[in-house]
Scaffold this motif. Structure first.
Motif, short mmCIF file in Angstrom:
data_model
loop_
_atom_site.label_atom_id
_atom_site.label_comp_id
_atom_site.label_asym_id
_atom_site.label_seq_id
_atom_site.Cartn_x
_atom_site.Cartn_y
_atom_site.Cartn_z
N VAL A 446 0.83 -1.19 -0.21
CA VAL A 446 0.01 0.12 0.00
C VAL A 446 0.82 1.20 0.01
O VAL A 446 0.50 2.29 -0.49
CB VAL A 446 -1.05 -0.08 1.19
N ALA A 447 1.98 1.23 0.79
CA ALA A 447 2.80 2.40 0.57
C ALA A 447 3.51 2.46 -0.57
O ALA A 447 3.75 3.90 -1.13
CB ALA A 447 4.03 2.30 1.87
N ALA A 448 3.53 1.75 -1.48
CA ALA A 448 4.34 1.69 -2.66
C ALA A 448 3.11 2.25 -3.74
O ALA A 448 3.75 3.01 -4.71
CB ALA A 448 4.77 0.41 -3.37
N LEU A 449 2.01 1.91 -3.65
CA LEU A 449 0.95 2.23 -4.34
C LEU A 449 0.12 3.49 -4.12
O LEU A 449 -0.27 4.32 -4.95
CB LEU A 449 0.01 1.04 -4.89
N VAL A 450 -0.14 3.80 -2.96
CA VAL A 450 -0.81 4.97 -2.35
C VAL A 450 0.02 5.89 -1.65
O VAL A 450 0.79 5.76 -0.85
CB VAL A 450 -1.89 4.46 -1.30
N HIS A 451 0.31 7.10 -2.35
CA HIS A 451 1.20 8.18 -2.12
C HIS A 451 0.34 9.48 -1.49
O HIS A 451 0.66 10.02 -0.39
CB HIS A 451 1.98 8.44 -3.27
N THR A 452 -0.85 9.82 -2.06
CA THR A 452 -1.67 10.95 -1.84
C THR A 452 -2.98 10.31 -1.14
O THR A 452 -3.69 11.36 -0.43
CB THR A 452 -1.90 11.86 -2.88
N GLY A 453 -3.27 9.16 -1.34
CA GLY A 453 -4.61 8.85 -0.49
C GLY A 453 -5.72 8.97 -1.35
O GLY A 453 -6.87 8.98 -1.19
N SER A 454 -5.70 9.06 -2.62
CA SER A 454 -6.75 9.39 -3.74
C SER A 454 -7.39 8.23 -3.98
O SER A 454 -6.84 6.72 -3.72
CB SER A 454 -6.33 9.96 -4.88
N LYS A 455 -8.59 8.19 -4.44
CA LYS A 455 -9.70 7.03 -4.72
C LYS A 455 -8.67 6.25 -5.80
O LYS A 455 -8.73 5.04 -5.78
CB LYS A 455 -10.78 7.48 -5.14
N GLU A 456 -8.33 6.95 -6.91
CA GLU A 456 -7.50 6.32 -7.93
C GLU A 456 -6.54 5.36 -7.60
O GLU A 456 -6.18 4.35 -8.12
CB GLU A 456 -7.15 7.30 -8.93
N GLU A 457 -5.71 5.78 -6.75
CA GLU A 457 -4.44 5.13 -5.86
C GLU A 457 -4.86 4.00 -5.23
O GLU A 457 -4.48 2.78 -5.51
CB GLU A 457 -3.49 6.09 -5.02
N TRP A 458 -6.29 3.95 -4.46
CA TRP A 458 -6.59 2.99 -3.60
C TRP A 458 -7.23 1.87 -4.57
O TRP A 458 -7.43 0.62 -4.30
CB TRP A 458 -7.66 3.35 -2.72
N ASN A 459 -7.95 2.34 -6.00
CA ASN A 459 -8.19 1.45 -6.59
C ASN A 459 -7.30 0.30 -7.17
O ASN A 459 -7.63 -0.91 -7.60
CB ASN A 459 -8.96 2.20 -8.00
N MET A 460 -6.17 0.54 -7.28
CA MET A 460 -4.78 -0.01 -7.69
C MET A 460 -4.57 -1.19 -6.52
O MET A 460 -4.46 -2.63 -6.83
CB MET A 460 -3.65 0.54 -7.83
N VAL A 461 -5.00 -0.76 -5.43
CA VAL A 461 -4.79 -1.77 -4.32
C VAL A 461 -6.04 -3.05 -4.32
O VAL A 461 -6.16 -4.19 -4.24
CB VAL A 461 -4.87 -1.14 -2.74
#
Length: 506
Positions: A446-461
């Motif tokens: 999660v630290a590698a994929l989510v940098h700003t906490g946006s929904k788009e980044e969380w969608n990758m998780v």
């Protein structure tokens, strides 16, 4: 014609010739309740760490994150998903109490070190559970784990390193009890009750997770150390009480009735006290058995979804869905209600299905797990497509997601007790060891994929959850089996009884 074998599992149509003994008031129920309490306490011990760490560490106003939060409090920004994260990140809670001078990296890493010890010991203890007293391993795990947990505050005040060592030891001791808990169901669950009793026992993971957050939050108002003392003391007392509640064999139990003994030995002729203690592991056969690989890999892939939701649900609700932090604690418990509903269905319907399908459960369990996996993938897809304005929809999907995930667990987890009951401790220990690696690896992902906490980044998780869920469905659907394997020692007894029956018929 070759008939599929299972360890004394009658079909529903054969139930009238079988000895029956009610579950209410039985020693089988006593052990199931003990297993339920044990899993509840272990879930409470693990999950409490993520909450109580917020009360343990001193505020750090000099941190760059807190400086950004302070600056963001004076800025009005968009709250739409994927937009500016300044206003969103102001919801991150900064502890107002605590007396430990730990850095942010230490604070984030501390709850996960529990799994470093857990994944090491659970594999070794799985091997021991098939050779030593499961009761002793179960009790030692609870008692020593409780003592180590009570010492966490003392070690934390001494140094961060001492607290880490103590928590790793706590994880090591916790891992010793899981395979023995599972292995004892071979003795204390009739084959037609395994899914129901296992579902009930492992529902403790959900109950413990739901209860510990409000309880620990309340106790921490009187000092964060109190939560460790209370949870540790309850676990210690229960571990001691298990000496008079749990036994390894039917012969050792002082309160079991003859009728229940006959019921648990049902299908064995002549009656045997217990299956012989395993002397050696048929490693070549085991390492080439597809059902063994299917069980282990399915558990690894399946647990990734469960652990990611358990560990990261609060942060997702805060960052991606922009919930206020005061709401996150309660709302993060909502998915566990879905899991509880699925447990009720499994408890009520599991025994019927096992009697209905008899030993030929492979197709039934593959179909059940496939349906659950498809539902899980669908719910994840809806969450990915939703934005932060669809808060109620996302919360509902997470609740249904936990229900389908938990029901899938009840579909594949009991299969080991059918195809290799003599090595249930070893294989369940291996599966749990590999599966719980995600307990400390998921936060790094999660630290590698989510940098700003946006929904788009969380969608990758969330996309990684779909990938792992799909792999679990394919592995279990193609390779799983409930047929008693020829290399399991219990298969010898089945062959002898079959031959004797054929001779008597002729």
């Amino acid at each position: 014609m070759t008939r599929s074998r299972s360890w004394t599992l009658p079909r529903l149509s054969e139930a009238h010739v079988s000895t029956t003994f009610g579950l209410l008031g039985s020693v089988r129920l006593t052990y199931a309740v003990c297993a339920f309490i044990a899993t509840s306490l272990q879930a409470a011990i693990r999950n409490m760490l993520g909450l109580i760490i917020l009360r343990m560490v001193k505020p750090r106003p000099e941190d760059a994150l807190q400086q950004a939060l302070q600056a963001a409090s004076n800025v009005t920004a968009s709250s739409r998903c994927g937009g500016s994260r300044i206003a969103l990140n102001t919801a991150i809670h900064v502890p107002e109490t605590g007396d430990l001078p730990w850095s942010r990296n230490q604070e984030l890493a501390f709850p996960g070190v529990y799994y470093y010890g857990y994944v090491v010991s659970i594999l070794i203890s799985g091997y021991l559970a098939d050779r030593c007293s499961s009761k002793v391993l179960f009790m030692v795990s609870l008692i020593c784990q409780a003592l180590a947990y009570i010492l966490v505050p003392l070690m934390a005040h001494y140094s961060f390193e001492a607290a880490v060592v103590d928590l790793v030891v706590c994880g090591l001791l916790a891992g010793c009890g899981n395979p023995s808990l599972y292995k004892l169901f071979v003795t204390w669950a009739h084959p037609t009750e395994r899914t129901a009793l296992l579902s009930f026992a492992y529902s403790g993971m959900l109950v413990g997770s739901m209860i510990v957050f409000p309880v620990a939050g309340y106790l921490s108002n009187f000092g964060w150390e109190l939560s460790f003392f209370v949870v540790g003391s309850v676990t210690l007392l229960f571990g001691i009480a298990c000496n008079w509640l749990i036994y390894d064999t039917l012969e050792q139990h002082p309160r079991i009735l003859d009728e229940e003994v006959a019921y648990l030995r049902q299908g064995k002729s002549p009656p045997e006290p217990q299956a012989p203690q395993v002397v050696s592991v048929p490693w070549k056969s085991l390492l080439t058995a597809l059902p063994a690989y299917a069980f282990v890999l399915t558990h690894v892939f399946h647990c990734y979804t469960f652990l990611v939701i358990s560990l990261l649900m609060p942060r997702f609700m805060s960052e991606a869905m922009e919930y206020d932090l005061n709401e996150v604690g309660f709302l993060s418990a909502a998915p566990y209600l879905g899991g509880m509903c699925s447990k009720v269905l499994c408890i009520l319907g599991g025994s019927y299905l096992e009697r209905r399908f008899g030993p030929d459960q492979s197709c039934m369990r593959r179909t059940l797990y496939g349906i659950c996996s498809i539902l899980t993938t669908s719910f994840l897809g809806i969450i990915i497509l939703a934005d932060c304005g669809n808060k109620t929809l996302v919360l509902l999907m997470f609740t249904l997601l936990m229900a389908s995930t938990d029901m899938g667990f009840s579909g594949y987890w009991p299969t080991l007790l059918y195809f290799a009951p003599s090595f249930a401790g070893l294989l369940s220990g291996l599966a749990n060891a590999l599966a719980h690696l995600t307990g400390f690896l998921a936060p790094y992902l999660v630290a590698a994929l989510v940098h700003t906490g946006s929904k788009e980044e969380w969608n990758m998780v969330l996309t990684t959850l779909i990938a792992f869920n799909t792999m679990a469905m394919l592995v279990f659907g193609l390779c799983s089996s409930t047929k008693l394997q020829p290399w399991d020692p219990r298969n010898c007894g089945t062959n002898e009884r079959s031959s004797s029956s054929e001779k008597n018929t002729s």
